[in-house]
Design an enzyme around this catalytic site. Structure first.
Site, PDB file in Angstrom:
ATOM      1  N   SER A 143     -36.603 -43.207  -3.904  1.00  0.00           N
ATOM      2  CA  SER A 143     -36.290 -43.215  -5.334  1.00  0.00           C
ATOM      3  C   SER A 143     -36.271 -44.652  -5.830  1.00  0.00           C
ATOM      4  CB  SER A 143     -34.924 -42.579  -5.587  1.00  0.00           C
ATOM      5  OG  SER A 143     -34.524 -42.756  -6.940  1.00  0.00           O
ATOM      6  N   TYR A 157     -26.057 -41.914  -4.153  1.00  0.00           N
ATOM      7  CA  TYR A 157     -27.442 -41.450  -4.035  1.00  0.00           C
ATOM      8  C   TYR A 157     -28.384 -42.636  -3.846  1.00  0.00           C
ATOM      9  CZ  TYR A 157     -31.927 -39.440  -5.529  1.00  0.00           C
ATOM     10  OH  TYR A 157     -33.251 -39.049  -5.611  1.00  0.00           O
TER      11      TYR A 157
END
Length: 248
Positions: A143, A157
């Site tokens: 990501s 995250y």
């Protein structure tokens, strides 16, 4: 010989788009899912309607026994894989560091990090030339948050995706001589259901104008990158990262 791919988290979003694209490119596809069996069966049905082969595989990738059972079922149902897409991931409600609990942090890490390690381990056992394998390719879906940190939203995250980046680099070096390539794609703001898990389904539309490209991305755009990294067109590419984040 039919190429065999496993896509984790393939019942929705980027995983779904990737599974369907790989099927169109001639892969037989293992469609991993955690809970939504109906959605996974729909992906399988779509692949079969294209004349392809697919197998729905329920497994929580954070659970070692379930990962091993999934790979065994893939071996029996489709054959030995040559491509792994580590895509399954979780995040929780947006919040700052003061709102994080050990339970939440550990859940994120167990899926987004431990799960990727376990799937890579099982894939390498099957692909490595030292085990009689024919080599293969692994793509880890990281990501842009690994670079940006996701402050005030999901630092846990983001940290998990930083670990995925390190895994990608280290594993690429470890298995290059075994005929295995390992790369990563780092999506940014993509229109997927994951934003609802963070409590803001419309997050992409809220922040898209802050991006240089002034738009969010589509799952298909990420799937195209993943498919290229798995393909022979990327045969001299390993340990690399492609950002799909609209210039952010």
């Amino acid at each position: 010989m039919t190429k065999i791919a496993l896509v984790t988290g393939a019942s929705r979003g980027i995983g779904r788009a990737t599974a369907l694209l790989l099927a169109r490119q001639g892969y037989a596809v293992g469609v991993n899912y955690l809970q939504d069996a109906a959605a996974a069966r729909q992906v399988v049905a779509e692949i079969e309607s294209l004349g392809g082969r697919a197998l729905a595989l329920q497994a929580d990738i954070a659970d070692e026994a379930q990962v091993m059972a999934m790979f065994s079922a893939l071996d029996a149902g489709l054959g030995t894989l040559c491509a792994l897409v580590n895509n399954a991931g979780i995040l929780f409600q947006q919040g700052n560091i003061e709102q994080l609990t050990a339970e939440r942090i550990n859940k994120v890490l167990s899926t987004n990090v431990t799960g990727y390690f376990l799937c890579c381990r099982e894939a390498v056992k099957r692909m490595a030339q030292r085990h009689g394998g024919r080599g293969g390719a692994i793509v880890n879906v990281s990501s842009a948050a690994s670079r940006l940190g996701a402050p005030g939203e999901y630092v846990d995250y983001a940290a998990s995706k930083g670990a995925v980046d390190t895994l990608t680099t280290g594993l690429a070096l470890e298995v290059a001589a075994q005929g295995i390539r390992v790369n990563a794609v780092r999506p940014g703001l993509i229109y997927t259901e994951m934003h609802a898990s963070g409590g803001e389904p419309g997050r992409v539309d809220r922040v898209k104008d802050s991006l240089p490209m002034r738009r969010g991305g589509q799952p298909q755009e990420v799937a195209d990158i993943i498919a290229w990294l798995l393909s022979d067109a990327a045969s001299y590419v390993t340990g690399s990262f492609i950002d799909a984040a609209g210039g952010r």
